[in-house]
Write a protein that holds these residues in place. Structure first.
Motif, short mmCIF file in Angstrom:
data_model
loop_
_atom_site.label_atom_id
_atom_site.label_comp_id
_atom_site.label_asym_id
_atom_site.label_seq_id
_atom_site.Cartn_x
_atom_site.Cartn_y
_atom_site.Cartn_z
N ARG A 118 -53.36 18.67 -45.65
CA ARG A 118 -53.56 18.10 -46.86
C ARG A 118 -52.39 18.08 -47.65
NH1 ARG A 118 -58.62 16.41 -48.66
NH2 ARG A 118 -58.23 17.67 -50.41
N LEU A 119 -52.50 17.09 -48.38
CA LEU A 119 -51.23 16.91 -49.71
C LEU A 119 -51.78 16.88 -51.04
CD1 LEU A 119 -48.38 16.43 -50.44
CD2 LEU A 119 -48.70 13.97 -49.94
N TYR A 120 -51.26 17.66 -51.79
CA TYR A 120 -51.64 17.60 -53.15
C TYR A 120 -50.68 17.13 -54.10
CZ TYR A 120 -56.06 20.02 -51.53
OH TYR A 120 -57.05 20.46 -51.06
N VAL A 121 -50.79 16.33 -55.16
CA VAL A 121 -49.47 15.88 -56.09
C VAL A 121 -50.42 16.14 -57.48
CG1 VAL A 121 -48.29 14.32 -56.81
CG2 VAL A 121 -48.72 14.23 -54.19
N ALA A 122 -49.60 16.96 -58.25
CA ALA A 122 -50.29 17.16 -59.62
C ALA A 122 -49.07 17.26 -60.59
CB ALA A 122 -51.13 18.53 -59.65
N GLU A 123 -49.48 16.75 -61.95
CA GLU A 123 -48.86 17.02 -63.12
C GLU A 123 -49.38 17.69 -64.11
OE1 GLU A 123 -45.63 13.29 -63.06
OE2 GLU A 123 -47.74 12.76 -63.96
N GLY A 124 -48.55 18.84 -64.72
CA GLY A 124 -49.18 19.52 -65.83
C GLY A 124 -50.52 20.28 -65.40
#
Length: 235
Positions: A118-124
């Motif tokens: 799994r890859l998670y990419v988040a901002e704020g």
């Protein structure tokens, strides 16, 4: 505790949420723990609740993602960025205050353990639904690689749950934390040299940024059938 074989959400229901704890995790983002009154409430990691409130004579409702694992029910964590009058109202609730909420809602969820990394990419505060998934995977003893790339455009040097992610990386071997400080998550991701075709990928951020990150990830070789995205509106 819900078993992996029957992890299902409840139908949307009304609950009364009582504030248990409220603390800043960045200068603008708060972690708020509440207790939900209905013991039948169940959600999938990645789902949201819908606080219902009135302020200055205006009835208003806005969905907030749950940031905690389903294993913590009936306690749930909200991750709220102070960007407008509605979020300010939620942030300013005192310990012991109550507010009606309805839920769960949301489709970018997990209902069983994934078979791929799994890859998670988040901002704020877009980290909220992804944190729920990550925490649940940890609770379940998930052994595939889990990567988190996290940025915060509001306060570039203050990433939400920063100390928590660093600690988790030390105690849970599959977890890898990439800090995008004073740079975009795209730039931070390039430096990792991952084969994105092998990953299931979830992206969460504000507005048009989600589409930009999505297109960038596809350009790096991700399988579009394995990429999901969710955007939120800050107000």
């Amino acid at each position: 505790m819900q078993s992996l074989e029957c992890l299902r959400p409840s139908a949307p229901m009304d609950c009364l949420a009582t504030v248990l704890d409220s603390s800043y995790i960045t200068p603008t983002i708060k972690s708020i723990w509440v207790h939900l009154s209905n013991p039948e409430f169940r959600f999938l990691p990645g789902q949201s609740v819908w606080p219902k409130f009135e302020r200055d004579g205006r009835k208003f409702s806005k969905i907030y993602s749950i940031a905690s694992s389903p294993e913590r029910c009936p306690k749930v964590e909200l991750c709220v960025s102070r960007v407008g009058w509605s979020s300010a109202y939620i942030q300013d609730l005192e310990i012991g205050a109550t507010i009606p909420v309805r839920g769960p809602y949301g489709l970018m969820t997990l209902n069983q353990l994934p078979k791929r990394p799994r890859l998670y990419v988040a901002e704020g505060s877009g980290i909220a639904p992804l944190k729920s998934q990550i925490d649940w995977l940890r609770d379940c003893g998930y052994s595939q690689p889990v990567w988190l790339v996290l940025a915060n455009p509001e306060t570039a040097d203050c990433l939400p749950y920063h100390d928590y992610w660093r600690s988790l990386q030390q105690t849970w071997r599959p977890f890898h934390y990439v800090e995008a400080i004073h740079c975009s998550p795209e730039s931070a991701l390039v430096a990792q040299d991952l084969d994105l075709s092998q990953f299931e990928i979830d992206i969460c951020g504000v507005g048009d940024r989600v589409s930009e990150i999505y297109e960038f990830i596809l350009s790096m070789g991700a399988n579009p059938n394995q990429v999901r995205s969710e955007k939120f509106i800050a107000f």
